[in-house]
Write a protein that holds these residues in place. Structure first.
Motif, PDB file in Angstrom:
ATOM      1  N   ALA A 223     -60.399 -70.865  22.954  1.00  0.00           N
ATOM      2  CA  ALA A 223     -60.415 -69.404  23.109  1.00  0.00           C
ATOM      3  C   ALA A 223     -59.202 -68.816  22.387  1.00  0.00           C
ATOM      4  CB  ALA A 223     -60.358 -69.040  24.583  1.00  0.00           C
TER       5      ALA A 223
ATOM      6  N   GLY B 249     -57.211 -64.889  22.193  1.00  0.00           N
ATOM      7  CA  GLY B 249     -57.177 -63.486  22.574  1.00  0.00           C
ATOM      8  C   GLY B 249     -56.707 -62.679  21.384  1.00  0.00           C
TER       9      GLY B 249
ATOM     10  N   GLY C 237     -54.043 -63.928  19.566  1.00  0.00           N
ATOM     11  CA  GLY C 237     -53.336 -64.886  18.712  1.00  0.00           C
ATOM     12  C   GLY C 237     -51.831 -64.637  18.697  1.00  0.00           C
ATOM     13  N   ARG C 238     -51.298 -64.170  19.842  1.00  0.00           N
ATOM     14  CA  ARG C 238     -49.868 -63.822  19.922  1.00  0.00           C
ATOM     15  C   ARG C 238     -49.028 -64.987  20.437  1.00  0.00           C
ATOM     16  NH1 ARG C 238     -51.095 -59.565  16.816  1.00  0.00           N
ATOM     17  NH2 ARG C 238     -49.306 -58.190  16.705  1.00  0.00           N
ATOM     18  N   SER C 239     -49.625 -66.170  20.604  1.00  0.00           N
ATOM     19  CA  SER C 239     -48.805 -67.311  21.014  1.00  0.00           C
ATOM     20  C   SER C 239     -47.997 -67.780  19.820  1.00  0.00           C
ATOM     21  CB  SER C 239     -49.691 -68.443  21.531  1.00  0.00           C
ATOM     22  OG  SER C 239     -50.324 -68.018  22.708  1.00  0.00           O
TER      23      SER C 239
ATOM     24  N   THR D  16     -53.731 -60.054  25.011  1.00  0.00           N
ATOM     25  CA  THR D  16     -54.914 -59.752  25.826  1.00  0.00           C
ATOM     26  C   THR D  16     -54.724 -60.304  27.239  1.00  0.00           C
ATOM     27  OG1 THR D  16     -56.038 -61.835  25.316  1.00  0.00           O
ATOM     28  CG2 THR D  16     -56.413 -59.994  23.791  1.00  0.00           C
TER      29      THR D  16
ATOM     30  N   GLY E 102     -55.487 -64.059  27.412  1.00  0.00           N
ATOM     31  CA  GLY E 102     -54.375 -64.870  26.901  1.00  0.00           C
ATOM     32  C   GLY E 102     -53.198 -64.853  27.862  1.00  0.00           C
TER      33      GLY E 102
ATOM     34  N   HIS F  96     -44.748 -64.145  32.037  1.00  0.00           N
ATOM     35  CA  HIS F  96     -43.698 -63.550  32.871  1.00  0.00           C
ATOM     36  C   HIS F  96     -43.141 -62.332  32.139  1.00  0.00           C
ATOM     37  CE1 HIS F  96     -41.664 -66.172  29.968  1.00  0.00           C
ATOM     38  NE2 HIS F  96     -40.838 -65.133  29.879  1.00  0.00           N
TER      39      HIS F  96
ATOM     40  N   TYR G 162     -42.300 -73.841  28.030  1.00  0.00           N
ATOM     41  CA  TYR G 162     -43.373 -72.856  28.134  1.00  0.00           C
ATOM     42  C   TYR G 162     -44.383 -73.129  27.029  1.00  0.00           C
ATOM     43  CZ  TYR G 162     -45.307 -68.101  28.623  1.00  0.00           C
ATOM     44  OH  TYR G 162     -46.127 -67.030  28.836  1.00  0.00           O
TER      45      TYR G 162
HETATM   46  C1  LIG Z   1     -43.457 -60.531  20.365  1.00  0.00           C
HETATM   47  C2  LIG Z   1     -43.885 -61.398  21.516  1.00  0.00           C
HETATM   48  C3  LIG Z   1     -43.280 -61.247  22.749  1.00  0.00           C
HETATM   49  C4  LIG Z   1     -43.680 -62.038  23.819  1.00  0.00           C
HETATM   50  N1  LIG Z   1     -43.077 -61.868  25.018  1.00  0.00           N
HETATM   51  C5  LIG Z   1     -43.440 -62.625  26.066  1.00  0.00           C
HETATM   52  C6  LIG Z   1     -42.853 -62.437  27.338  1.00  0.00           C
HETATM   53  O1  LIG Z   1     -42.011 -61.568  27.524  1.00  0.00           O
HETATM   54  N2  LIG Z   1     -43.267 -63.218  28.348  1.00  0.00           N
HETATM   55  C7  LIG Z   1     -44.233 -64.177  28.181  1.00  0.00           C
HETATM   56  O2  LIG Z   1     -44.571 -64.850  29.152  1.00  0.00           O
HETATM   57  N3  LIG Z   1     -44.830 -64.385  26.991  1.00  0.00           N
HETATM   58  C8  LIG Z   1     -44.445 -63.627  25.940  1.00  0.00           C
HETATM   59  N4  LIG Z   1     -45.057 -63.807  24.726  1.00  0.00           N
HETATM   60  C9  LIG Z   1     -46.087 -64.838  24.603  1.00  0.00           C
HETATM   61  C10 LIG Z   1     -47.486 -64.253  24.860  1.00  0.00           C
HETATM   62  O3  LIG Z   1     -47.463 -63.375  25.946  1.00  0.00           O
HETATM   63  C11 LIG Z   1     -48.469 -65.374  25.192  1.00  0.00           C
HETATM   64  O4  LIG Z   1     -48.498 -66.294  24.150  1.00  0.00           O
HETATM   65  C12 LIG Z   1     -49.887 -64.872  25.448  1.00  0.00           C
HETATM   66  O5  LIG Z   1     -50.664 -65.963  25.863  1.00  0.00           O
HETATM   67  C13 LIG Z   1     -50.497 -64.258  24.190  1.00  0.00           C
HETATM   68  O6  LIG Z   1     -51.707 -63.608  24.526  1.00  0.00           O
HETATM   69  P1  LIG Z   1     -52.904 -63.572  23.469  1.00  0.00           P
HETATM   70  O7  LIG Z   1     -53.936 -62.663  24.000  1.00  0.00           O
HETATM   71  O8  LIG Z   1     -52.379 -63.305  22.118  1.00  0.00           O
HETATM   72  O9  LIG Z   1     -53.418 -65.061  23.599  1.00  0.00           O
HETATM   73  P2  LIG Z   1     -53.610 -66.166  22.450  1.00  0.00           P
HETATM   74  O10 LIG Z   1     -52.309 -66.459  21.821  1.00  0.00           O
HETATM   75  O11 LIG Z   1     -54.741 -65.793  21.586  1.00  0.00           O
HETATM   76  O12 LIG Z   1     -54.024 -67.391  23.381  1.00  0.00           O
HETATM   77  C14 LIG Z   1     -53.107 -67.935  24.299  1.00  0.00           C
HETATM   78  C15 LIG Z   1     -53.797 -68.964  25.181  1.00  0.00           C
HETATM   79  O13 LIG Z   1     -54.766 -68.319  25.981  1.00  0.00           O
HETATM   80  C16 LIG Z   1     -56.044 -68.933  25.851  1.00  0.00           C
HETATM   81  N5  LIG Z   1     -57.030 -67.871  26.051  1.00  0.00           N
HETATM   82  C17 LIG Z   1     -57.117 -66.679  25.404  1.00  0.00           C
HETATM   83  N6  LIG Z   1     -58.128 -65.947  25.914  1.00  0.00           N
HETATM   84  C18 LIG Z   1     -58.679 -66.676  26.918  1.00  0.00           C
HETATM   85  C19 LIG Z   1     -59.758 -66.471  27.824  1.00  0.00           C
HETATM   86  N7  LIG Z   1     -60.489 -65.355  27.847  1.00  0.00           N
HETATM   87  N8  LIG Z   1     -60.057 -67.448  28.713  1.00  0.00           N
HETATM   88  C20 LIG Z   1     -59.330 -68.595  28.725  1.00  0.00           C
HETATM   89  N9  LIG Z   1     -58.306 -68.847  27.897  1.00  0.00           N
HETATM   90  C21 LIG Z   1     -57.976 -67.901  27.005  1.00  0.00           C
HETATM   91  C22 LIG Z   1     -56.007 -69.537  24.456  1.00  0.00           C
HETATM   92  O14 LIG Z   1     -56.925 -70.612  24.312  1.00  0.00           O
HETATM   93  C23 LIG Z   1     -54.556 -70.019  24.375  1.00  0.00           C
HETATM   94  O15 LIG Z   1     -54.398 -71.252  25.010  1.00  0.00           O
HETATM   95  C24 LIG Z   1     -44.706 -63.014  23.646  1.00  0.00           C
HETATM   96  C25 LIG Z   1     -45.332 -63.149  22.402  1.00  0.00           C
HETATM   97  C26 LIG Z   1     -44.939 -62.338  21.344  1.00  0.00           C
HETATM   98  C27 LIG Z   1     -45.621 -62.488  20.030  1.00  0.00           C
END
Ligand SMILES: Cc1cc2nc3c(=O)[nH]c(=O)nc-3n(C[C@H](O)[C@H](O)[C@H](O)COP(=O)(O)OP(=O)(O)OC[C@H]3O[C@@H](n4cnc5c(N)ncnc54)[C@H](O)[C@@H]3O)c2cc1C
Length: 467
Positions: free
Chosen positions: A49, A51, A53-55, A118, A121, A128, A420
């Motif tokens: 999956a 969301g 792609g912010r990981s 998202t 994600g 946190h 993390y």
């Molecule tokens: C600038 C920046 C600041 C950030 N600050 C913080 C912070 O303060 N605290 C913190 O904790 N993190 C922080 N992060 C990290 C970010 O919050 C996490 O990586 C989060 O998971 C990203 O969400 P995403 O929607 O982009 O998920 P993605 O990166 O697309 O996916 C993350 C994970 O979620 C899974 N996933 C996505 N959608 C679903 C779904 N519907 N069902 C099951 N699994 C799913 C994916 O397979 C993957 O393993 C930050 C990231 C950035 C880029």
């Protein structure tokens, strides 16, 4: 639905340091997710999956497999402004969420440093915020979610119904099933502003002591750490501690909670478009340039002061400069975040920061936070502190950097710390096993077998750490 070159695409992590070609599908409902599972099984491909792609690492990458892009399942399904309860599809971003709830006097209880993530994600990583020590992780505010398992089963989980799956799918990095809807409780606010106190800290001991001592008096606390200075100045920086406003402290709450008082402006000084600012940052993103930037920032932060700031500006500072991560250049960037018990953090980070300076591989940005433990299965938090370090990656430093970050892992493990899975990309299976422990790993593997007996859900991260 079929596999074709039309949906074969190159995906990257947020820091653009990793690439993985995948077949990308964008389902609009749970039935379409099921179809993707069927197709993947037929072609013996794995599914991950994604969301937004912010990981920072490989959590949402799946080289050679199927990428389930959930960004089109982005509807807010129900919103009750009296109770502050919201039900969303998994592709709803934090930006959509706060913009929906804020004008009615609510705010998401936990947010990441960017609003582009998202909800799916955020749950999968169990994010946190700067209030982790007070409000815990996002999972603690989820009332219920529904998920689709690769077996085709649709399940509903709450903290008491299917509780084992509730506490493992949240934090489970999408390896057990796919969230299809999420019900969450928002936090009531009485103003669109926060009162922020900024004060300098002169070394690592003072920095960490202030975070520990001040956190109980504030709703949010976060530190900036100048990672380019060693010796007596090692760990110097600035703390921002913020509180909600209550009662009459904000004379005009209806106005400050309006979206036009929260939204980040697209132009600097009303003229210069922020979208190209990262190009002007590039010449400074090297050891000397960043040393200068950190020095200037520290000198500018020596005065204690208090100011009021909108929730969006306080939380999403990084979104002020779109594509800022591209300023690192072609090699991209890596973020390394370690979580350490309060008793061991200072010595461990002193060792790591000194090592990075000695190796000529300084981090360019350091951020500290205060945390508390939680009960989710693959938890990253501790009763202590975290330090997130951003490193620029180049062709020349990639191998050296990777081996230094593995040395960091050893230091963190010896100090009883945790990692993390949304951030670190260099942690090995052996190091993950050491921090999670055999009991947690065997629980996770049993749940994996139950939810996904054919091993359909796999990401590059899963293969790196768990297989
Ligand atoms: C600038 C920046 C600041 C950030 N600050 C913080 C912070 O303060 N605290 C913190 O904790 N993190 C922080 N992060 C990290 C970010 O919050 C996490 O990586 C989060 O998971 C990203 O969400 P995403 O929607 O982009 O998920 P993605 O990166 O697309 O996916 C993350 C994970 O979620 C899974 N996933 C996505 N959608 C679903 C779904 N519907 N069902 C099951 N699994 C799913 C994916 O397979 C993957 O393993 C930050 C990231 C950035 C880029």
């Amino acid at each position: 639905m079929s596999l074709s070159f039309n949906n074969f695409t190159q995906l990257e992590n947020f820091g653009h340091s990793l690439r993985a070609p995948s077949y990308r599908f964008q389902p609009k409902c749970a039935q379409e997710i099921e179809e993707v599972f069927r197709l993947a099984r037929k072609h013996e491909l794995t599914v991950t999956a994604r969301g937004a792609g912010r990981s920072y690492n490989d959590a949402a990458l799946n080289g050679g497999g199927v990428m389930l892009d959930l960004s089109a399942m982005n509807h807010i399904l129900e919103w009750d402004p009296t109770a502050g309860l919201v039900r969303c599809e998994p592709g709803v971003t934090l930006e959509q969420l706060w913009q929906c709830v804020e004008p009615a006097g609510w705010w998401p209880p936990v947010v990441s440093g960017t609003m582009r993530t998202t909800l799916g994600g955020c749950l999968a990583a169990n994010i946190h915020g700067k209030n982790n020590f007070k409000m815990g992780t996002i999972g603690e505010h989820v009332v219920e979610f529904t998920a689709l398992l690769p077996t085709g089963a649709e399940i509903t989980c709450t903290p008491t119904k299917n509780a084992d799956l509730f506490y493992s799918m949240i934090s489970g990095l999408g390896m057990l099933g796919i969230f299809t809807s999420i019900r969450m409780q928002m936090k009531h606010i009485e103003s669109g502003l926060l009162e922020v106190h900024a004060f300098p800290v002169h070394d690592l001991h003072e920095h960490l002591s202030f975070l520990l001592e001040y956190a109980p008096s504030y709703d949010y606390i976060v530190g900036w750490l100048d990672t380019t200075h060693g010796g007596k100045s090692l760990g110097r920086g600035q703390i921002h501690a913020a509180n909600y406003l209550h009662g009459k402290e904000d004379p005009n709450p209806q106005q400050t909670m309006q979206l036009n008082n929260q939204i980040l402006p697209p132009r600097i000084f009303g003229v210069f478009p922020k979208s190209i600012l990262y190009l002007f940052m590039r010449p400074f993103v090297n050891n000397l340039g960043w040393w200068g930037v950190n020095t200037a920032k520290y000198l500018a932060s020596l005065r204690r002061h208090t100011f009021r700031q909108s929730h969006a500006a306080f939380h999403f500072l990084l979104d002020y400069v779109p594509n800022w991560e591209r300023s690192a250049g072609r090699g991209g960037l890596i973020q390394y975040q370690s979580f350490l018990p309060k008793e061991t953090a200072e010595d461990a980070w002193r060792e790591m920061l000194t090592l990075s300076l000695k190796r000529g591989l300084p981090s360019y940005l350091g951020v500290t936070k205060r945390h508390r433990p939680d009960q989710f299965l693959l938890s990253h938090t501790v009763d202590g502190l975290s330090l997130a370090l951003d490193f620029k990656v180049t062709e020349r430093n990639r191998t050296k950097l990777s081996s230094m970050l593995q040395e960091f892992d050893e230091i963190v493990l010896q100090a009883g710390g945790r990692f993390y899975f949304a951030k670190n990309s260099e942690t090995s299976a052996e190091h993950a096993r050491a921090f999670l422990g055999e009991e947690t790993l065997s629980k996770f593997k049993k749940l994996k077998k139950r939810c996904d007996p054919d091993g359909v859900l796999e990401s590059d991260l899963y293969r790196r750490l768990f297989r």
